[in-house]
Scaffold this active site. Sequence first.
Site, short mmCIF file in Angstrom:
data_model
loop_
_atom_site.label_atom_id
_atom_site.label_comp_id
_atom_site.label_asym_id
_atom_site.label_seq_id
_atom_site.Cartn_x
_atom_site.Cartn_y
_atom_site.Cartn_z
N GLU A 184 3.75 39.38 -10.86
CA GLU A 184 2.35 39.17 -11.23
C GLU A 184 1.69 40.52 -11.54
OE1 GLU A 184 -0.52 36.44 -8.97
OE2 GLU A 184 -1.11 38.44 -8.30
N ASP A 226 -2.20 37.53 -14.70
CA ASP A 226 -3.20 36.94 -13.83
C ASP A 226 -4.61 37.19 -14.36
OD1 ASP A 226 -4.17 35.60 -11.51
OD2 ASP A 226 -4.56 37.54 -10.56
N ARG A 250 0.81 -1.21 0.00
CA ARG A 250 0.00 0.00 0.00
C ARG A 250 0.85 1.27 0.00
NH1 ARG A 250 -3.08 1.89 -2.69
NH2 ARG A 250 -4.04 -0.18 -2.65
N LYS A 284 3.89 39.04 -5.90
CA LYS A 284 2.46 38.86 -6.07
C LYS A 284 1.68 40.06 -5.54
CE LYS A 284 0.70 34.77 -5.43
NZ LYS A 284 0.32 34.45 -6.82
N LYS A 286 1.83 24.80 -5.21
CA LYS A 286 0.65 24.21 -4.57
C LYS A 286 0.83 22.69 -4.53
CE LYS A 286 -2.27 28.00 -6.15
NZ LYS A 286 -3.38 28.44 -7.03
#
Length: 338
Positions: free
Chosen positions: A251, A272, A155, A222, A190
């Site tokens: 960004e 963006d 597993r 950002k 992410k």
Amino acid sequence: MTVSSTPDELPLAPTGGGCGDACGCGAGSDAEAVGMDECGLDPALAQALTEAGLDPLQIEDLAHLAIAEDLEFSPENVDVTTVATIPEDAVATGDFTARVAGTVAGLRVAEAVISVVCAEEFEVERHVEDGDRVEAGQKLLSVTTRTRDLLTAERSALNLLCRLSGIATATRAWADALEGTKTKVRDTRKTTPGLRSLEKFAVRCGGGVNHRMSLSDAALVKDNHVVAAGGVAPAFKAVRELFPDLAIEVEVDTLHQLREVVDAGADLILLDNFTPGETEEAVAIVDGRALLESSGRLTLENARAYADTGVDYLAVGALTHSSPILDIGLDLREAVRD
């Protein structure tokens, strides 16, 4: 089907031990002098992991962590079902088999998981390599070892192999959609904590390219940085002054911001939530002075429309945060004897 036999009767190869030259743990005479533990992976496996851009010691640690989690509540540190049903000297071959079509990633990682469980010896037959496209029913990897060890590792090995192959398969769909253009699909940060290097490796296996690996190997200005610095151009200049040799991505939300940062000398600009039409206009404004990356609004259905604007990258966080697994199973059969 399992077969009971003594291990000496089987055509098993030793797994080895200690470090090869490629092992990332630094073990050896210098390491022993400072008391560092040896890396237990086979040198050839460590070499293969290193060549794939992975740290063998990190993979070994992850393998131990995964197995420890599965055996956490056993005072005897055993798989209770397997110990109760499988004779100690039974040996079998297990075939890791794709249940559906996809792209494979993580085969050497699965081997590492198996290697930390196997008490003495195991034999591996590799049918495909990471990055290969496979069909439903195709064998990926065959392992001959003690049945108890194989089932104990099953597993944990599958969890990693299925997860990484799912990311590779999803990435391959985007790479296929972009084929014939200069645009590359790119991941983000992410990622699952502790699995970033593996998940980004899976993206590479699927034909994608990697964004920065951490907060320090490249800068990304950002919206919150822009607010804190008082504007997009001041934010960019602040990073450039403190880290003059670092690649900086900025960004932007508007074409006005785009003009500001390209004139300031940004290396890469993140568009963006631009539409394909706005992206095409951005490409014309920049005119090769910086690389451009699209983010937001992206789907497999519109990927080609964005690529046709001439943008360099499509940033797709879903590659690592939302890809379903690739269904892979382990099937036991009798071990083949000489």
